[in-house]
Design an enzyme around this catalytic site. Structure first.
Site, short mmCIF file in Angstrom:
data_model
loop_
_atom_site.label_atom_id
_atom_site.label_comp_id
_atom_site.label_asym_id
_atom_site.label_seq_id
_atom_site.Cartn_x
_atom_site.Cartn_y
_atom_site.Cartn_z
N PRO A 218 15.25 48.72 -7.44
CG PRO A 218 17.21 48.93 -6.17
CD PRO A 218 16.52 48.01 -7.15
CB CYS A 219 11.80 53.18 -8.04
SG CYS A 219 11.44 53.73 -6.35
CD GLN A 220 15.33 54.10 -3.99
OE1 GLN A 220 15.50 53.23 -4.84
NE2 GLN A 220 14.94 53.83 -2.76
#
Length: 657
Positions: free
Chosen positions: A352-354
């Site tokens: 996940p890049c969030q």
């Protein structure tokens, strides 16, 4: 005062000021490192400085040891405008030498690194008897002479070896490679080899593939069989494709310190996946809508499993690749140790890049969605030959430095050499200005073999050429003018200088509601209305309205993300938008995948031919642009227990075979 004298005086003043500034910065750096050492261990501080602050290893010890050696001498060092080489030599000096040097500096003596070395040598010899001084000097002289002689012998051997292997590398007939002159030269080189490396060389099978010891053993075998005239019938080298260089001869090239002729390397580079090639295996985490999976598939990887938590994305994977084993679950809940027995080649994923993006507030390790340490756990449990994790540029923000340093340290702890690389989708012919970060880890025996793929700036594309057919599918006659304007649109750098032409997409957003003002303006400048997600391409009626600007359908967004038009997405409109926006462009993934495949299997690729296998193929026009597919038509979820059973069966079958 004449003009020359004035210029010299002015230059002297400026240089002295700059020297003082540099010294002050060096001393300020030492203060910051000292503060760091007050809240962390020396080992952690070194790791942080090297990884997070990009401080060269050669400078680390100087700053770390400063407080133990030169603390309290700041005023003197600043007054004498000490350079970093002098500071480094002072820190490394013995206490008595350092004291004398500081005293000399205090009375105005000019001290450089060479002078410090001379003082250290003088004080050292003062502690020895005359005979000890003579013995030490003669010992150093003898060692230097021996090193020089050894270097000369080794250099001559390498040159002769390269000349010999270059002369025989193109020979294909067994009778020619068994010729007396070749056997005689090989015998002489074998004797020199054994004098340098010893006669007790173990079989290559007893070493890790492609390790230095493995290459040395293969080189010894090559010379042994060449001397005996039996290379053509020797066993153990594996299958050799027509036109390829014998792998043991490649080991001889490596030992000589030079590669085969470049033309030969290019001639043997593969332009497609070999039909009978053993495909490397991959377990992919957080697979999303399949962008990375498609790329790795094109790069020749065989997916053992794909893990994806989102039900819509998992359905998309199953819809397009029914033969893939898709596990719909949270990686934090899974035990991956069962994969270790399958000797997986690669663990990959878009964690996940969030936690590291501006849209996700950049909370880093404090974000519950952060899975970087889970990535470490999975790699530790599977122990693949390599791993690849991609993320956003924000991963390298200073606020995350300590967390990233810890993650890299954990990867090294479990036996991987790790590198961080950055690449832009633009350099792989994708009409999107999107930079991505790659964390690449390799087992020690493969680390030297990995190279990031070459870039292809000459294949740069633009949103007009990429989308013109989809824009025109419903009869908008202005689509081609719109595309031409995008193609000819000037591109300028931050200084306003023209650097090229052709509008490219920004990051494909997935945000619900209205776009941010800057985001809307950025896309508006490219002739695109980024608000909303229309169901179809522009119609003549829509285009006739004043101020019309085309919006992007889901299929258009997917095209900009480099998905083929026949890739179907499951779920509702927002679910599809999320999958597309979070996806990793397949061709970009294929490029990195080919580089990893090359390192793992020792394959040489014609990268451009592999990445554009159908250069003249036109895009398929789909009408309507995209029809989201219901989850109910995508197939049943494969239970995790069933996957375990399948893996056990596969392992059992491999043992039987």
């Amino acid at each position: 005062m004449n003009s020359k004298a004035e210029a010299l005086a002015a230059a002297k003043k400026r240089i002295i000021e700059l020297q003082a500034q540099m010294t002050n910065r060096i001393l300020q750096m030492a203060v910051e490192v000292e503060k760091l050492l007050e809240v962390t261990t020396e080992r952690e501080a070194r790791e942080f400085l090297r990884v997070s602050c990009n401080l060269p290893t050669s400078e680390l010890s100087t700053y770390v040891r400063y407080r133990k050696t030169l603390k309290g001498s700041e005023n003197l060092l600043a007054r004498r405008r000490v350079s970093f080489p002098v500071l480094k030599a002072l820190v490394a000096a013995e206490p008595d030498a350092r004291e004398e040097i500081l005293e000399r500096m205090d009375i105005g003596a000019r001290i450089d690194a060479k002078e410090i070395s001379a003082i250290r040598k003088r004080l050292h010899e003062a502690k020895l008897t005359p005979m000890q001084v003579i013995a030490e000097r003669q010992g150093k002289l003898a060692a230097a002479v021996a090193r020089k002689a050894s270097d000369i012998v080794a250099a001559r051997f390498k040159a002769d070896l390269h000349s010999f292997v270059s002369s025989i590398v193109d020979i294909r007939e067994a009778v020619e490679i068994e010729a007396d002159d070749i056997r005689a030269t090989a015998s002489e080189l074998l004797e020199r080899f054994e004098s340098l490396f010893g006669t007790d060389q173990r079989s290559p099978d007893q070493h890790r593939p492609r390790s230095p010891a493995h290459e040395l053993a293969c080189a010894h075998l090559a010379l042994t069989h060449l001397a005996a005239g039996t290379l053509a019938v020797a066993v153990g080298a594996g299958e050799i494709a027509p036109g390829d260089i014998h792998p043991w001869l490649l080991s001889l090239f490596a030992l000589s310190g030079s590669a085969p002729r470049e033309s030969r390397t290019e001639a043997s580079a593969l332009r497609e996946l070999p039909s009978e090639h053993e495909r490397p295996t991959v377990v992919e985490l957080c697979a999303g809508a399949g962008g990375m999976a498609i790329g790795l598939e094109r790069a020749g990887f065989d997916h053992v499993a794909l893990i994806e938590f989102d039900r819509h994305a998992a359905a998309t994977l199953r819809r397009n690749r029914p033969d893939w084993t898709v596990i719909e679950d949270d990686i934090r809940k899974l035990d991956f140790r069962l994969y270790r027995q399958l000797e997986i080649d690669l663990v990959a994923g878009g964690l996940p890049c969030q936690p590291y993006s501006s849209d996700g507030y950049g909370l880093g390790k404090e974000d519950p969605r952060d899975l970087l340490l889970e990535g470490v756990r999975v790699v530790d449990q599977i122990r693949p030959r390599a791993f690849l994790f991609e993320n956003v540029d924000g991963l390298l923000h200073a606020r995350h430095a300590d967390h990233i340093a810890n993650v890299l340290r954990q990867f090294r702890r479990i036996g991987y050499q790790v590198e961080i690389h950055r690449a832009n989708a633009l350099d792989f012919g994708i009409a999107q200005d999107r930079s991505r970060i790659f964390i690449v880890g390799m087992k020690a025996d493969l680390a030297a073999a990995f190279r990031m793929p070459p870039t292809f700036p000459e294949r740069r594309s633009n949103i007009g050429d990429v989308l013109v057919d989809l824009m025109a599918v419903n009869g908008w006659t202005g689509a081609h003018d719109w595309a031409r304007e995008r193609r000819e649109q000037p591109i300028r750098d931050r200084s306003g200088d023209l650097i090229g032409h052709g509008a490219t997409a920004s990051t494909i957003v997935t945000r619900r509601g209205k776009p941010r003002r800057k985001e809307a303006a950025r896309w508006g400048g490219k002739g695109v209305d980024i608000a909303g997600l229309p169901d179809q391409a522009p119609t003549p009626d829509q285009a006739s309205k004043p101020g019309f600007v085309p919006a992007l359908t889901a299929r258009m967004r997917a095209r900009l993300q480099n998905f083929e038009d026949d890739w179907e997405f499951c779920g509702g409109k927002q679910a599809v938008a999320d999958q597309i926006g979070n996806a990793f462009p397949p061709r970009m993934a294929a490029a990195v995948g080919l580089a990893l495949h090359s390192a793992i299997k020792g394959v040489r690729w014609d990268m451009e031919a592999m990445l554009w296998p159908r250069a003249n193929r036109r895009h398929q026009i789909i009408s309507p642009p995209l029809s989201p597919v219901s989850d109910t038509s995508s197939g049943a979820v494969v239970p995790y227990a069933e996957i375990v059973s399948l893996l056990d069966h596969a392992t059992e079958r491999s043992f039987v075979n």
